[in-house]
Write a protein that holds these residues in place. Structure first.
Motif, PDB file in Angstrom:
ATOM      1  N   MET A  67       0.821  -1.208   0.000  1.00 47.45           N
ATOM      2  CA  MET A  67       0.000   0.000   0.000  1.00 47.45           C
ATOM      3  C   MET A  67       0.857   1.262   0.000  1.00 47.45           C
ATOM      4  O   MET A  67       0.552   2.233  -0.679  1.00 47.45           O
ATOM      5  N   ARG A  68       1.948   1.263   0.786  1.00 42.70           N
ATOM      6  CA  ARG A  68       2.774   2.456   0.956  1.00 42.70           C
ATOM      7  C   ARG A  68       4.248   2.074   0.925  1.00 42.70           C
ATOM      8  O   ARG A  68       4.599   0.904   1.083  1.00 42.70           O
ATOM      9  N   ASP A  69       5.097   3.099   0.770  1.00 45.17           N
ATOM     10  CA  ASP A  69       6.527   2.844   0.822  1.00 45.17           C
ATOM     11  C   ASP A  69       7.131   3.249   2.169  1.00 45.17           C
ATOM     12  O   ASP A  69       7.736   2.424   2.848  1.00 45.17           O
ATOM     13  N   LEU A  70       6.926   4.475   2.623  1.00 45.53           N
ATOM     14  CA  LEU A  70       7.627   4.947   3.814  1.00 45.53           C
ATOM     15  C   LEU A  70       6.907   4.610   5.111  1.00 45.53           C
ATOM     16  O   LEU A  70       7.541   4.220   6.090  1.00 45.53           O
ATOM     17  N   ILE A  71       5.584   4.788   5.163  1.00 47.32           N
ATOM     18  CA  ILE A  71       4.857   4.425   6.380  1.00 47.32           C
ATOM     19  C   ILE A  71       4.830   2.901   6.487  1.00 47.32           C
ATOM     20  O   ILE A  71       4.307   2.211   5.626  1.00 47.32           O
ATOM     21  N   ILE A  93       8.800   6.088  38.761  1.00 45.26           N
ATOM     22  CA  ILE A  93       8.600   5.346  37.516  1.00 45.26           C
ATOM     23  C   ILE A  93       8.330   6.344  36.396  1.00 45.26           C
ATOM     24  O   ILE A  93       7.482   7.231  36.531  1.00 45.26           O
ATOM     25  N   HIS A  94       9.054   6.188  35.301  1.00 48.60           N
ATOM     26  CA  HIS A  94       8.878   7.017  34.115  1.00 48.60           C
ATOM     27  C   HIS A  94       8.231   6.178  33.017  1.00 48.60           C
ATOM     28  O   HIS A  94       8.570   4.999  32.846  1.00 48.60           O
ATOM     29  N   LEU A  95       7.315   6.777  32.272  1.00 46.85           N
ATOM     30  CA  LEU A  95       6.658   6.113  31.149  1.00 46.85           C
ATOM     31  C   LEU A  95       7.173   6.716  29.849  1.00 46.85           C
ATOM     32  O   LEU A  95       7.097   7.938  29.645  1.00 46.85           O
ATOM     33  N   ILE A  96       7.694   5.870  28.965  1.00 44.91           N
ATOM     34  CA  ILE A  96       8.179   6.296  27.648  1.00 44.91           C
ATOM     35  C   ILE A  96       7.147   5.832  26.630  1.00 44.91           C
ATOM     36  O   ILE A  96       6.951   4.627  26.434  1.00 44.91           O
ATOM     37  N   VAL A  97       6.475   6.786  25.992  1.00 42.03           N
ATOM     38  CA  VAL A  97       5.299   6.469  25.185  1.00 42.03           C
ATOM     39  C   VAL A  97       5.570   6.807  23.719  1.00 42.03           C
ATOM     40  O   VAL A  97       5.863   7.959  23.379  1.00 42.03           O
ATOM     41  N   PHE A  98       5.459   5.794  22.860  1.00 39.46           N
ATOM     42  CA  PHE A  98       5.600   5.983  21.421  1.00 39.46           C
ATOM     43  C   PHE A  98       4.244   6.319  20.796  1.00 39.46           C
ATOM     44  O   PHE A  98       3.200   5.859  21.248  1.00 39.46           O
ATOM     45  N   GLU A  99       4.280   7.092  19.728  1.00 36.52           N
ATOM     46  CA  GLU A  99       3.146   7.416  18.858  1.00 36.52           C
ATOM     47  C   GLU A  99       2.223   8.479  19.455  1.00 36.52           C
ATOM     48  O   GLU A  99       2.617   9.625  19.582  1.00 36.52           O
ATOM     49  N   GLU A 100       1.003   8.130  19.840  1.00 39.61           N
ATOM     50  CA  GLU A 100       0.003   9.150  20.169  1.00 39.61           C
ATOM     51  C   GLU A 100       0.244   9.780  21.542  1.00 39.61           C
ATOM     52  O   GLU A 100       0.688   9.118  22.481  1.00 39.61           O
ATOM     53  N   LYS A 101      -0.097  11.066  21.625  1.00 39.95           N
ATOM     54  CA  LYS A 101       0.051  11.814  22.871  1.00 39.95           C
ATOM     55  C   LYS A 101      -1.327  12.123  23.470  1.00 39.95           C
ATOM     56  O   LYS A 101      -2.342  12.081  22.784  1.00 39.95           O
ATOM     57  N   ILE A 149       5.881  11.252  32.625  1.00 37.71           N
ATOM     58  CA  ILE A 149       5.481  10.756  31.309  1.00 37.71           C
ATOM     59  C   ILE A 149       6.301  11.449  30.219  1.00 37.71           C
ATOM     60  O   ILE A 149       6.362  12.681  30.158  1.00 37.71           O
ATOM     61  N   HIS A 150       6.917  10.645  29.349  1.00 41.19           N
ATOM     62  CA  HIS A 150       7.680  11.146  28.204  1.00 41.19           C
ATOM     63  C   HIS A 150       6.948  10.706  26.937  1.00 41.19           C
ATOM     64  O   HIS A 150       7.062   9.547  26.518  1.00 41.19           O
ATOM     65  N   GLU A 151       6.171  11.579  26.342  1.00 35.95           N
ATOM     66  CA  GLU A 151       5.427  11.253  25.124  1.00 35.95           C
ATOM     67  C   GLU A 151       6.268  11.671  23.921  1.00 35.95           C
ATOM     68  O   GLU A 151       6.462  12.856  23.658  1.00 35.95           O
ATOM     69  N   LEU A 152       6.758  10.687  23.190  1.00 33.53           N
ATOM     70  CA  LEU A 152       7.715  10.935  22.114  1.00 33.53           C
ATOM     71  C   LEU A 152       7.059  11.158  20.763  1.00 33.53           C
ATOM     72  O   LEU A 152       7.722  11.587  19.821  1.00 33.53           O
ATOM     73  N   GLY A 153       5.768  10.856  20.650  1.00 35.41           N
ATOM     74  CA  GLY A 153       5.084  11.020  19.374  1.00 35.41           C
ATOM     75  C   GLY A 153       5.517   9.967  18.369  1.00 35.41           C
ATOM     76  O   GLY A 153       6.043   8.908  18.714  1.00 35.41           O
ATOM     77  N   TRP A 154       5.294  10.288  17.099  1.00 34.35           N
ATOM     78  CA  TRP A 154       5.641   9.364  16.013  1.00 34.35           C
ATOM     79  C   TRP A 154       7.098   9.570  15.631  1.00 34.35           C
ATOM     80  O   TRP A 154       7.451  10.561  14.997  1.00 34.35           O
ATOM     81  N   LEU A 155       7.937   8.646  16.013  1.00 28.89           N
ATOM     82  CA  LEU A 155       9.355   8.727  15.684  1.00 28.89           C
ATOM     83  C   LEU A 155       9.633   7.946  14.404  1.00 28.89           C
ATOM     84  O   LEU A 155       9.167   6.818  14.243  1.00 28.89           O
ATOM     85  N   THR A 156      10.390   8.547  13.512  1.00 28.20           N
ATOM     86  CA  THR A 156      10.814   7.851  12.295  1.00 28.20           C
ATOM     87  C   THR A 156      12.325   7.672  12.254  1.00 28.20           C
ATOM     88  O   THR A 156      12.825   6.867  11.470  1.00 28.20           O
ATOM     89  N   GLU A 157      13.044   8.413  13.094  1.00 28.74           N
ATOM     90  CA  GLU A 157      14.500   8.311  13.106  1.00 28.74           C
ATOM     91  C   GLU A 157      14.916   7.140  13.993  1.00 28.74           C
ATOM     92  O   GLU A 157      14.646   7.133  15.195  1.00 28.74           O
ATOM     93  N   ARG A 189      16.806   7.791  17.384  1.00 29.66           N
ATOM     94  CA  ARG A 189      15.975   8.253  18.498  1.00 29.66           C
ATOM     95  C   ARG A 189      15.137   7.115  19.067  1.00 29.66           C
ATOM     96  O   ARG A 189      14.931   7.018  20.281  1.00 29.66           O
ATOM     97  N   MET A 190      14.640   6.244  18.188  1.00 32.36           N
ATOM     98  CA  MET A 190      13.872   5.100  18.674  1.00 32.36           C
ATOM     99  C   MET A 190      14.752   4.171  19.493  1.00 32.36           C
ATOM    100  O   MET A 190      14.361   3.703  20.571  1.00 32.36           O
ATOM    101  N   ALA A 191      15.961   3.903  18.996  1.00 30.55           N
ATOM    102  CA  ALA A 191      16.878   3.026  19.726  1.00 30.55           C
ATOM    103  C   ALA A 191      17.243   3.630  21.077  1.00 30.55           C
ATOM    104  O   ALA A 191      17.359   2.914  22.085  1.00 30.55           O
ATOM    105  N   GLU A 192      17.407   4.927  21.116  1.00 28.93           N
ATOM    106  CA  GLU A 192      17.707   5.615  22.375  1.00 28.93           C
ATOM    107  C   GLU A 192      16.570   5.436  23.378  1.00 28.93           C
ATOM    108  O   GLU A 192      16.800   5.186  24.570  1.00 28.93           O
ATOM    109  N   ALA A 193      15.327   5.545  22.893  1.00 27.90           N
ATOM    110  CA  ALA A 193      14.170   5.407  23.783  1.00 27.90           C
ATOM    111  C   ALA A 193      14.029   3.977  24.290  1.00 27.90           C
ATOM    112  O   ALA A 193      13.762   3.749  25.482  1.00 27.90           O
ATOM    113  N   TYR A 194      14.195   2.991  23.398  1.00 23.20           N
ATOM    114  CA  TYR A 194      14.138   1.593  23.843  1.00 23.20           C
ATOM    115  C   TYR A 194      15.212   1.316  24.895  1.00 23.20           C
ATOM    116  O   TYR A 194      14.970   0.626  25.893  1.00 23.20           O
TER     117      TYR A 194
END
Length: 412
Positions: free
Chosen positions: A8-12, A265-273, A285-293, A296-301
């Motif tokens: 359906m898509r290339d990048l997403i 306790i800290h919460l690291i949240v990917f995608e929706e805020k 709470i650390h809401e990171l939003g939609w990460l594509t880099e 940055r994702m590896a750093e959060a994990y």
């Protein structure tokens, strides 16, 4: 070898929709192309469709939903043989193509023109309408009397028996080779009256181990403002109530309410805020939003002590694999393809689906046991290195392509 990836898509969704595989084939010298419904990047080797196709697809999706003729109406695939990438292809590899990019009635039309490989990312090819039937077993006998018409992909009327029969009629007239990202989805294919007659090969997902690598945990936590004495939990927050239920967010929230707060306790949240207001003050709470880099994702994990995935259904969950590559243990539901990925109790834990108390207890146990958590993280990384390297992933596909071409030589 000239291979056309179709999705359906290339990048997403590029981590699993065929685009990364396409790039790797080109890097190895193959004259590969990709055909997508929605072209988001500028890669000249990726072909999209004319602008009018997008509105047509969206209109057809609405029409299929209202008429409950899901996956039956789209004519878009009729244009494929006119596309340069299809004409030049030795082999075509389908990824996320349903329900309205390649309609079910046109699948034999395409598969009869080129040797075809199809990666099944979920059980939709085995059911009347839904992506994941969960506890329902009607897919084994023809669907009908569907217990949940609102489950993706939604239909308004119970046409599930009709849709199941339409798939059976189409699939009987075509020959494809299946790729299963997990043994769980392979076993589902082998048990399906619709697709059991097709050969199925298990190819687990792959990661670039040079990019998804072990980082300095203290440094990653410092970048997010997580102090050494705190504990950090990461998870995905999808959009929409239906998606949140499918990813187990209601049970995850209930488990969070039951956690002790003796230490921060800290919460690291990917995608929706904006979906965790009730926990403000209780957790940081650390809401990171939609990460594509990826960095940055590896750093959060890496900053997280645990990654939680209490989903209703997953085939071969990419985010769990990425967390494991970063040395972070995973706690997941004991259903579908998740136990196979997590290897409990080696690289993480699994808990009964929907059991918030069990999820809370498992999370608390690992948060309180630094030694066990570190051992699980090290084992998680070892598993990824041994079984999920991207070079091995590409090698497996190339070997499969060659075997398919050898088997079909002279038959078309």
């Amino acid at each position: 070898m000239n291979v056309l990836q179709v999705s359906m898509r290339d990048l997403i969704g590029e981590r699993f929709n065929g685009y990364r595989l396409h790039l790797s084939l080109r890097e190895r010298g193959h004259d590969a192309r990709m055909l997508v419904l929605y072209r988001e990047g500028h890669d000249p080797s990726v072909q999209g469709h004319p602008r009018w196709v997008g509105p047509l697809e969206r209109g057809l999706y609405a029409a299929e939903r209202i008429s409950s003729l899901q996956g039956l109406l789209s004519p878009i695939a009729l244009t494929f043989p006119m596309r340069d990438g299809f004409r030049r292809a030795d082999l075509v590899h389908w990824h996320l193509v349903y329900p309205h990019y390649i309609s079910v009635p046109l699948m034999p039309f395409l598969a009869g023109r080129r040797p075809t490989v199809w990666t099944i990312h979920d059980p939709w090819p085995t059911t009347g309408h839904c992506v994941h039937p969960s506890e329902c077993e009607r897919w084994r006998t023809g669907c009908g009397k569907c217990p949940d018409l609102k489950r993706n992909f939604t239909v308004w009327m119970d046409t599930t028996a009709l849709l199941w029969k339409a798939k059976r009629a189409a699939f009987r007239r075509m020959a494809v080779t299946l790729v299963a990202p997990s043994r769980w989805i392979a076993s589902r294919a082998e048990a399906s009256p619709l697709i059991a007659h097709w050969p199925c090969h298990v190819i687990p997902p792959g990661l670039d181990l040079g990019t998804w690598c072990l980082l300095d945990r203290a440094d990653c936590r410092g970048r997010l403002g997580i102090p050494p004495e705190a504990r950090a939990i990461a998870f995905r927050m999808p959009s929409g109530q239906k998606q949140q239920v499918s990813k187990g967010i209601p049970w995850l929230k209930e488990a969070l309410r039951r956690l002790g707060t003796e230490r921060p306790i800290h919460l690291i949240v990917f995608e929706e805020k904006g979906h965790l207001a009730e926990f403000e003050g209780r957790f940081r709470i650390h809401e990171l939003g939609w990460l594509t880099e990826v960095p940055r994702m590896a750093e959060a994990y890496t900053a997280a002590d645990l990654f939680l995935m209490p989903s209703v259904a997953e085939n071969a969950p990419t985010m769990a694999l990425e967390a494991m590559a970063c040395g972070t243990p995973v706690i997941a539901s004991d259903t579908t393809g998740m136990p196979e990925m997590v290897r409990a109790p080696v690289a993480g834990l699994v808990v009964p689906l929907g059991d918030a108390e069990a999820l809370a207890q498992a999370t608390q146990r690992l948060l309180d046991d630094d030694g066990r958590r570190a051992a699980m993280g090290a084992e998680a990384r070892r598993i990824v290195e041994a079984e999920h390297g991207y070079d091995r992933y590409v090698d497996r596909h190339l070997a499969l392509y060659e075997s398919v071409l050898a088997r079909t030589a002279g038959t078309r």
